[in-house]
Design an enzyme around this catalytic site. Structure first.
Site: not given
Length: 507
Positions: A243, A281
């Site tokens: 991720e 993110c």
């Protein structure tokens, strides 16, 4: 949500000392022990192979333990997040405690169905036969979490791994030391300390952990460390989920309604400055805006920022001096500094940077080529075709668009590639348990959240059960054309012709 350089977890190599065994049994392993403690993986594998973690009741007990931890230690979590990142308790509840508890409760409610064998179709020619997909745990898994959502990014994947029946090692980020210490102290108290371990430490510890064989590794962080994780994992052919971060774009189309414009601005601010000060993110990295709409949008952003952030504590601070300097250096470029239309003030003592709007900074500047991961928001108007612009960039974790234009929505869905697409909102997709969270290409691979967290740490084993009742000899040599013909009928599912051929009739 993550940032590289913040992690790599810690595992332990072989040591037979009594102290190391006792610390491992407690469920928490400090860095100085982890670097020389290889027995941890073996102990966990022994626990897993004993069948201890496979039963549904054990899995439920672990999920209930996570719920109790979140309820009992809510204030302690708020304190740790404030110490590490300066987060307000409301932000901490919204983005970590509340959304995480909701997710764990959802797993408790649905675990029996998720873990049940799933029937699959079998063709008539195989009758009598039964095909099943049986979810089974992977074994012993390793989770590297990140510093920006240090509770959620540790415990959401942990909840999925436990629901799936695995033994787990969690390596919190050393860059969120208060949260790391909280997890190390409390996970052994609320979960099975023999099957769930927390290992603290820095990069050296992470490297040692990756020397061992795991049944899966999930890493949340930046691409540089992600590449190192993959390289280390290749030694044992360990499957990896990454991720990673990316530059998540936001397209803002012309909005005729003043209310729509205000709602859009509220949600843009929430997805940029109200989530760890943009250190996420899936935060909006930059905006593509119609030139004629930009002045209206900028004025709305300015007024709404002033209304939302009436106190400094309503926005998280920058992680540390290193990240503060990285962000302030983005503004040090003269060409970039000239594009600032709001904010830009930096306070190194408080590690805070004012919400900053930039209008058309150079596309070749660092602020437009690197992931920003902070409270700076470029607004780009000099793009003729936003879709073509996005297609020329690496695939992001998320694409956002505020628009009522259905044609534009279709183009974004059909012509671009990203981990997710959200229209007329931003970041909220992270909190939905019914859709997966994850990247594609440079933004990572592997999906989790909700049922997808369970599936990330499960293997769907294909099981086929057949009877001895019916046997077709055309499956075997010696070969002739009649057997080839029967096989053709089988693969076309033409059972009438197959039956006629079997009884010696032609059709």
């Amino acid at each position: 949500m993550r940032r590289e350089g913040t992690q790599r977890s810690c595992h332990c190599q072989h040591s037979s000392s009594e102290r190391e065994r006792e610390l491992s049994a407690m469920g928490s392993v400090p860095e100085e022990v982890a670097l020389g403690f290889g027995g941890l993986v073996g102990d966990l594998r022994e626990v897993y192979e004993s069948g201890r973690t496979r039963g549904l009741e054990w899995r439920r007990s672990q999920l209930r333990g996570l719920v109790r931890l979140l309820e009992d230690k809510e204030e302690n979590i708020f304190d740790a997040l404030r110490e590490d990142l300066g987060k307000h308790r409301a932000e901490s509840f919204r983005d970590e405690v509340g959304v995480l508890k909701k997710s764990v409760v959802d797993k408790l409610r649905n675990l029996k169905n998720w873990a049940a064998p799933e029937k699959a179709h079998t063709p008539l020619v195989a009758f009598p036969a039964t095909a099943l997909l049986v979810p089974e745990p992977l074994g012993v898994v390793l989770i590297f979490s990140c510093w920006n959502l240090p509770i959620g990014l540790a415990l959401e994947p942990l909840s999925g791994a436990l629901a799936a029946g695995n033994a787990v090692v969690v390596k919190p980020s050393e860059l969120a030391p208060s949260t790391s210490a909280f997890l190390a102290a409390n996970i052994p108290r609320y979960l099975d300390a023999k099957a769930v371990k927390v290992v603290e430490g820095g990069p050296e510890v992470g490297e040692k952990l990756m020397e061992h064989r795991w049944d899966k590794v999930l890493f949340t962080g930046g691409s540089r460390v992600g590449r190192l994780i993959m390289t280390k994992a290749a030694k044992h052919l360990t499957p990896v989920a990454l991720e990673l971060g990316s530059k998540c774009p936001c397209i803002v189309d012309w909005l005729d309604s003043s209310r729509d414009s205000q709602v859009a601005v509220n949600r843009i601010i929430g997805a940029k400055w109200s989530t760890c000060s943009g250190q996420a993110c899936i935060a909006i990295d930059y905006m593509l805006v119609e030139e004629k709409f930009a002045p209206t949008l900028i004025e709305l952003l300015k007024s709404t920022l002033k209304r939302f952030f009436t106190k400094p504590e309503y926005m998280a601070r920058i992680l540390n001096e290193k990240h503060f300097n990285r962000l302030s250096n983005l503004l040090a470029d003269r060409r970039v500094a000239a594009s600032v239309v709001h904010g830009g003030h930096c306070n190194p003592k408080a590690l805070s940077i004012e919400p900053t709007l930039l209008l058309n900074p150079p596309l070749d500047s660092d602020i437009m080529t690197e992931e920003i991961f902070g409270p700076l928001l470029p607004i780009i108007t000099k793009i003729e075709d936003s879709i073509m612009f996005l297609k020329s960039k690496p695939k992001p974790l998320a694409i956002y668009a505020f628009t009522r234009n259905e044609k534009l929505k279709r183009r974004i869905i059909e012509e671009t590639s990203s981990g997710s697409v959200t229209f007329n909102d931003a970041i909220v997709q992270y909190g939905l348990d019914t859709i997966p969270f994850g990247g594609i290409g440079h933004s990572g691979f592997g999906q989790y959240h909700g049922k997808y967290s369970f599936e990330m740490f499960s293997h769907k084993k294909a099981v086929l059960k057949r009877s001895f009742l019916i046997e077709f000899l055309f499956r075997y040599p010696p070969w002739d054309e009649s057997k080839v013909g029967m096989l053709r009928h089988v693969y076309r599912f033409d059972y009438v012709s197959l039956f006629l051929a079997l009884i010696g009739l032609r059709r």
